[in-house]
Structure formats: C-alpha cells, structure tokens
Design an enzyme around this catalytic site. Structure first.
Site, PDB file in Angstrom:
ATOM      1  N   CYS A 342       0.679  -0.829   0.008  1.00 24.00           N
ATOM      2  CA  CYS A 342      -0.162  -0.089  -0.084  1.00 24.00           C
ATOM      3  C   CYS A 342       0.948   0.956   0.059  1.00 24.00           C
ATOM      4  O   CYS A 342       1.355   1.735  -0.789  1.00 24.00           O
ATOM      5  CB  CYS A 342      -1.119  -0.333   0.972  1.00 24.00           C
ATOM      6  N   HIS A 443      -3.373  -5.975   0.867  1.00 22.54           N
ATOM      7  CA  HIS A 443      -3.345  -6.216   2.509  1.00 22.54           C
ATOM      8  C   HIS A 443      -3.347  -7.242   2.708  1.00 22.54           C
ATOM      9  O   HIS A 443      -4.455  -7.559   2.115  1.00 22.54           O
ATOM     10  CB  HIS A 443      -3.906  -5.152   2.856  1.00 22.54           C
TER      11      HIS A 443
END
Length: 505
Positions: A342, A443
């Site tokens: 991310c 994630h």
C-alpha cells in the site's frame, strides 16, 4: 426480547479492553447468545474492511470474529485515523467524511453522537447482547462535556459500565478509586462493577486489594484476571502493540538464531495495518524485527518490508531522515529483497503526488525509485475484499484493498512486471526485473498461508507448517476459557440490561 448491553471502560489506554471484549464475545457466543461488539469511537491506523463495504478498527473486526459474525461498519461508527500536520482522518459509519485537528474534532463530536446511537440501535436490533468497548480513560473529565466514547455514550444509551484496571502497570487501586473520585456522580452511578486485569503471581495476595477498591467505590468486584500469555498471538489494535522499542536493535547486534530468517519491517511514525505481519511474527522460522527511527535496518535481514502508511509523503520523509534509504540500497547490494504494501508500495516508485492535500500539505515528491511507477493520491478510497493469484507461479491469495491513489507503470523495458492478478482480471502491483523489489496494494498477503510460504521460499527461507487462521480461532477459545474461569460471567449477564435506544423510523 430487547437486546441487553454492557460496556467495558478502562482506567486508561491499553489496559486490555479490546481483549476482554473479544474474550467475552467468544464466551457468550459459545453459550448460544447472539453477540455483537460495539465501540462508539476508536482511534487507530490498524483498520479492517467490512462485509458492508466500509472500514472499522481492527480490534472490532477481531471481536466480530470472536462472536462468529461478519464485521460491520456499525460496530465502530466513528474511527479516527491519525495523520501528519492535518490531525486525523474522520471515518463515520465506514466512510471518510473529512479531516480534523484535535480541537476541531471536539466541536464535531456532539453531531456524531446521532450516528453512534443509530449504529448501536441497528446492532442491538439483531442481537441478544451488545458488548460495548470504551476508549482511552473513563476519568478524562476535561473531555467529558462532548464525550461520545465513554460516559457520554453510556448515559445517552443507558448502558451499564464495568470499569477495567491494569495491575501490571502499577497503581491499579489508585486508578480505580481515583476514577470514582473525579468523575461526575451521575457517571459514577453508571458503573456496576470492576475487573482487575493482567495479574501475575499468587491471586490471594490481592484479596485485600479487591476489597479495598470495592469498599471505596461501592462497586462489585467481578474478577481478577491473570496475565493471558497467548494474547501476543492476536492482532494488536494500534501502534502500542508493536514489539517493544529497541528490540530490533538488540536483535541486530545479537544475530539471528540458527535456523531462523530475519525479516525487518520499517515502523515509520504513521505506520498503518502493521497487523499484516502478525503471521510472520508467529512463524517459528522467522525472526521479525520492527525497526524504528534511530535504528539501522539489520544487515542480516533477507527481506525488508515497507508497510502501509496513513501519511505516505510524511512517512517517506521520515524514512529518509532515519537513513533507511541508504540502508535499503546496501540491503539490495547484498542481494536482499524488498516488499512494499500500500503506502510502502507507493514509496518504492519514482514520484508521489498529493496535489489536493489529501494526506497532508499539497506536494509532489520523489520516491525511492526502486520501481518504475508513479502515484497520484486522488479519487475515492478503495475498500474491498479481494482474491486472486500471483502473475508468476499462479499462487492463490485472499486479502483486501484499503487505499487512496492511482499508480501507473513506466514504459521502460526494464520496468518489471505486474505482481498480482485479481479475481476480476485486474492487475495489481509491480515486481522489478530481477524480482527482488516488489510492491502491491493488497493487504493481508501474509495471512494467507499459501502466499506466506511463497514469500518465504522467494527469500530462501525453509517451509513452515503454521496454519494461521485456525491458530487465531483456537486462541480466542483459550481466551474465552480464561475469562470464564476468572470473571463472574453469570453476574455480568445479570448486570447487562436493555438500552433505551431504538432504530430510527
């Protein structure tokens, strides 16, 4: 029959409220009750994507799992995610509504109480028991006037309170009795009992302590809970749960134990979703080091991870100030691997542009230039559970996306290749031409046993037989057993009562 509710408030932050609620949720669910966890207001950069398309604090997602129900935005209607100079991002019922500095947020809170009570009523409408978790300390009387997280909520919803103290940090008698002394008498009347958490040693030595608190407060003593060692296996709520400061430096000087592989995670100031790496911490063959500013990246690390960030540009500056850019270059010269998730993925690229000031002052900065990508922070926040496979090797994965930003790839022939193929056919992430630098927006990769083994194999680590998800459920059952043994759970159910809040309309 209306749902009953009970609230666990604490004498301070990190006294174990989240863990106690999770354990009670599993204990009462096993008794056949429909249990729902609820936290009016949370402050954490560890967040989870919910089944209804929003985000909540990671602790409430774990509590939902303990109750064996899907996570919902209504379990944590107000989530504050600390950023840089702009204060905190404010998330209401799963969606970002803006940013606010601490003083500005105080003026917002009365208006947010309506959303809090609405979410609470919606949960209560589907439950037999709602377990409510407070935030911070019940004795913060300086913030009481606009409170929506502790007594402000308890009074508005007419929910009885159990006060939790932590004996491990010392002064538990003073903290419990002191809370009774400083809070408003009408607030104190909401408290029906107390629990002392994290006791070590012979419990009979604290019999007089429990009696002293009860005598000075008038509250029922509901339990003295010994330290639960397996708590370290469960995801931590926020950065307080990152392994102790200085641990990685000590590990670096001592070297890695035989048969173990060192992996380093850069713990920059606004680290987010660091629970992504809990499975690595539990791996018997991995020595996981969280590296803080002021500490060097261990020279014997085989993999360095740049985790998510709530303020990517600010944390990239902190990374450089710590000298980690120099350490990363040396790490790669030694043949090491780098993985960005991310915000960490965005840092690995050539540029990051935040023209609208979404995460801080408007700026465009140079990235680390380890991947041929450019990122612009813009558009709606992506919040979605996802699945797919790696482009190379077709290794399956499950995870979630939680980000703002659009990343584009350069035209260089040496620019690398996409890392992941999502279930809808989209490509995500990038891997360098030599395969030693990679990043993506997904994630939870390490939570998936297949992906974790794949990454360990990529860095030359031996295979492990750890099965992560069943380990979490088994730990929640052990926690429930622990609390059933040391807390008067029957009395807790007697003290819980229906609230006076109803679903609007």
């Amino acid at each position: 029959m209306a749902a009953r509710a009970l609230m666990i408030q604490g004498t301070g932050s990190d006294v174990g409220k989240s863990l106690i609620v999770a354990g009670l949720a599993r204990a009462f669910t096993r008794r056949g009750l429909r249990v729902r966890p609820f936290k009016p207001q949370n402050m954490s950069n560890n967040a989870a994507v919910t089944a209804d398309g929003g985000e909540i604090g990671r602790a409430q997602a774990l509590q939902a799992r303990a109750a064996r129900v899907p996570a919902s935005v209504h379990m944590n209607p107000v989530l504050l995610k600390p950023q840089s100079e702009i204060g905190a991002q404010v998330v209401v019922q799963g969606k970002v509504v803006g940013n606010a500095k601490a003083r500005e947020y105080q003026s917002m809170k009365p208006g947010l109480l309506e959303a809090v009570l609405d979410s609470f009523a919606r949960l209560a409408d589907t439950a037999d028991l709602v377990l409510v978790e407070g935030a911070g300390s019940a004795s913060e009387v300086n913030l009481r006037a606009s409170d929506i997280a502790n007594m402000g909520f308890a009074r508005a919803a007419d929910v009885p309170v159990v006060l939790l103290g932590d004996i491990d940090r010392g002064g538990v008698i003073a903290s419990l009795v002191g809370t009774r002394a400083v809070i408003d008498p009408a607030d104190a009347a909401m408290i029906v009992g107390f629990i002392v958490n994290r006791f070590r040693g012979d419990p009979t030595l604290f019999d007089d302590g429990m009696k002293t608190v009860a005598r000075h407060t008038g509250w029922h003593a509901l339990g003295l809970v010994p330290f639960f060692d397996a708590a370290s296996k469960l995801p931590a709520e926020d950065a307080l749960g990152i392994p102790g400061r200085g641990a990685s430096a000590a590990q670096g000087s001592a070297g890695v134990a035989p048969g173990r592989t060192r992996i380093a995670v850069l713990a920059y100031p606004r680290i987010a979703n660091f629970d992504d790496f809990d499975p690595l911490r539990l791996e018997p063959i991995v020595d996981l080091a969280f590296v803080r500013p002021g500490e060097a990246i261990p020279g014997d690390a085989r993999l360095v991870i740049l985790p998510g960030s709530k303020a990517t540009i600010a944390d990239l500056a902190a990374l450089r100030q710590a000298g980690w850019d120099i350490d990363l270059a040396a790490h790669l010269r030694r043949g090491g691997h780098v993985l960005g998730i991310c915000g960490g993925y965005q840092m690995l690229g050539r540029t990051i542009a935040d023209r609208d000031g979404i995460e801080g002052p408007p700026a465009t900065v140079d990235g680390l230039a380890l991947l041929d990508i450019d990122t612009v922070l813009e558009g709606e926040k992506v919040l979605i559970e996802t699945a797919g496979e790696t482009v190379a090797g077709a290794v399956p994965f499950k995870g979630y996306e939680m980000h703002i930003g659009r990343t584009t790839h350069g035209a260089s022939a040496e620019g690398g290749r996409p890392l992941l193929r999502l279930g809808d056919g989209r490509l995500d992430g990038t891997s360098s031409a030599n395969g030693r630098v990679s990043g993506c927006y997904v994630h939870g990769l390490m939570t998936d046993d297949r992906q974790r083994r794949h990454w360990l194999q990529r860095i030359g680590a031996p295979a492990s037989d750890l099965i992560y998800e069943p380990e979490i459920d088994a730990t929640l059952d052990l926690l429930a057993d622990h609390l059933e043994r040391y807390i008067d759970c029957d009395r807790l159910l007697e003290l819980a009562r229906p609230s006076r809040v109803t679903v609007p309309g």
